[in-house]
Design a protein around this motif. Structure first.
Motif, PDB file in Angstrom:
ATOM      1  N   PRO A 108     -91.374 -16.053   9.393  1.00  0.00           N
ATOM      2  CA  PRO A 108     -90.491 -16.398   8.274  1.00  0.00           C
ATOM      3  C   PRO A 108     -89.022 -16.342   8.689  1.00  0.00           C
ATOM      4  CG  PRO A 108     -91.423 -14.195   7.981  1.00  0.00           C
ATOM      5  CD  PRO A 108     -92.061 -14.784   9.209  1.00  0.00           C
ATOM      6  N   PRO A 112     -80.111 -16.106   5.113  1.00  0.00           N
ATOM      7  CA  PRO A 112     -79.853 -16.496   3.723  1.00  0.00           C
ATOM      8  C   PRO A 112     -80.521 -17.825   3.370  1.00  0.00           C
ATOM      9  CG  PRO A 112     -77.793 -16.220   4.963  1.00  0.00           C
ATOM     10  CD  PRO A 112     -78.903 -16.036   5.921  1.00  0.00           C
ATOM     11  N   ASP A 113     -80.830 -17.978   2.099  1.00  0.00           N
ATOM     12  CA  ASP A 113     -81.530 -19.163   1.616  1.00  0.00           C
ATOM     13  C   ASP A 113     -80.741 -20.448   1.879  1.00  0.00           C
ATOM     14  OD1 ASP A 113     -83.858 -20.244   0.343  1.00  0.00           O
ATOM     15  OD2 ASP A 113     -82.588 -20.672  -1.410  1.00  0.00           O
ATOM     16  N   ALA A 114     -79.418 -20.409   1.740  1.00  0.00           N
ATOM     17  CA  ALA A 114     -78.600 -21.607   1.965  1.00  0.00           C
ATOM     18  C   ALA A 114     -78.697 -22.063   3.419  1.00  0.00           C
ATOM     19  CB  ALA A 114     -77.145 -21.341   1.576  1.00  0.00           C
ATOM     20  N   TYR A 116     -81.182 -21.386   5.391  1.00  0.00           N
ATOM     21  CA  TYR A 116     -82.565 -21.819   5.531  1.00  0.00           C
ATOM     22  C   TYR A 116     -82.724 -23.279   5.092  1.00  0.00           C
ATOM     23  CZ  TYR A 116     -87.595 -22.126   4.619  1.00  0.00           C
ATOM     24  OH  TYR A 116     -88.909 -22.522   4.602  1.00  0.00           O
ATOM     25  N   GLN A 117     -82.201 -23.606   3.923  1.00  0.00           N
ATOM     26  CA  GLN A 117     -82.381 -24.947   3.357  1.00  0.00           C
ATOM     27  C   GLN A 117     -81.546 -26.020   4.050  1.00  0.00           C
ATOM     28  OE1 GLN A 117     -81.597 -24.680  -0.815  1.00  0.00           O
ATOM     29  NE2 GLN A 117     -83.644 -23.916  -1.296  1.00  0.00           N
ATOM     30  N   TYR A 120     -81.465 -24.449   8.945  1.00  0.00           N
ATOM     31  CA  TYR A 120     -82.702 -24.133   9.654  1.00  0.00           C
ATOM     32  C   TYR A 120     -83.785 -25.194   9.450  1.00  0.00           C
ATOM     33  CZ  TYR A 120     -86.898 -21.629  11.100  1.00  0.00           C
ATOM     34  OH  TYR A 120     -88.077 -21.277  11.709  1.00  0.00           O
ATOM     35  N   TYR A 187     -79.840 -14.073  12.956  1.00  0.00           N
ATOM     36  CA  TYR A 187     -80.385 -13.278  11.849  1.00  0.00           C
ATOM     37  C   TYR A 187     -81.455 -12.358  12.364  1.00  0.00           C
ATOM     38  CZ  TYR A 187     -77.732 -16.651   9.194  1.00  0.00           C
ATOM     39  OH  TYR A 187     -76.721 -17.414   8.712  1.00  0.00           O
TER      40      TYR A 187
END
Length: 187
Positions: A108, A112-114, A116-117, A120, A187
């Motif tokens: 996983p 951070p989600d931002a 990731y979207q 990444y 990260y």
């Protein structure tokens, strides 16, 4: 000396590509149970991504050396470099798939989600897409090289497919290093 029958290059490329990609997608999709691979200590599983980034960097070097060698007319050095590149790719994929199956799936994203979207996932998607596209191109170029003597190889699509495969391979390996940096360094 012919290692692969010339009339079988296309069909062998197709079979190898389908089988290889089926194994990759089965492993990535969790269709291969972890009981099918030998158990490894956690430290080995943790070490695999670090080994794979070294393999990727080395493959970038061997692909580049192979490209330079053939542009300078050194067929023997080109052959050695490209076979080394293929061997490195096979080693990378073997280790990656082993870890994927042994751990039960992809790692996983811890950031951070931002990121990731918007960073990444796009990098990972392009990396995976190029890796998938490379498989038949690399097989085809490699099988042509085994099917024809050097003097006749220039009359085939080996150079055309090889240039495309090497370009995409370089980009895919480079993006793989970016994925590694995002997962294991940043990260």
């Amino acid at each position: 000396m012919e290692y692969v029958p010339r009339e079988r290059v296309t069909s062998l490329t197709a079979v190898l590509s389908v089988v290889s990609l089926a194994v990759v997608f089965a492993a990535a999709g969790g269709r291969i149970p972890s009981s099918t691979v030998p158990a490894a200590p956690e430290w080995i599983l943790d070490l695999i991504p670090h080994v794979n980034v070294l393999i990727s960097a080395t493959a970038i070097g061997t692909i580049t050396l192979g490209w330079r060698a053939i542009r300078r007319g050194n067929v023997d050095r080109h052959r050695v470099a490209m076979l080394a590149s293929f061997g490195l790719f096979a080693a990378f994929l073997t280790l990656y798939l082993y870890r994927l199956v042994a751990t039960g799936g992809p790692q996983p994203f811890p950031g951070p989600d931002a990121v990731y979207q918007f960073v990444y996932l796009p990098v990972l998607a392009i990396h995976i897409f190029l890796a998938v596209v490379c498989v038949p191109l690399v097989y085809y170029a490699l099988l042509l090289a085994f099917a024809y003597p050097v003097e006749e190889l220039y009359q085939t699509n080996h150079a055309r497919f090889g240039r495309v495969a090497a370009s995409l391979w370089l980009i895919s390996f480079s993006l793989g290093i970016v994925v590694y940096i995002l997962l294991h360094v940043t990260y």
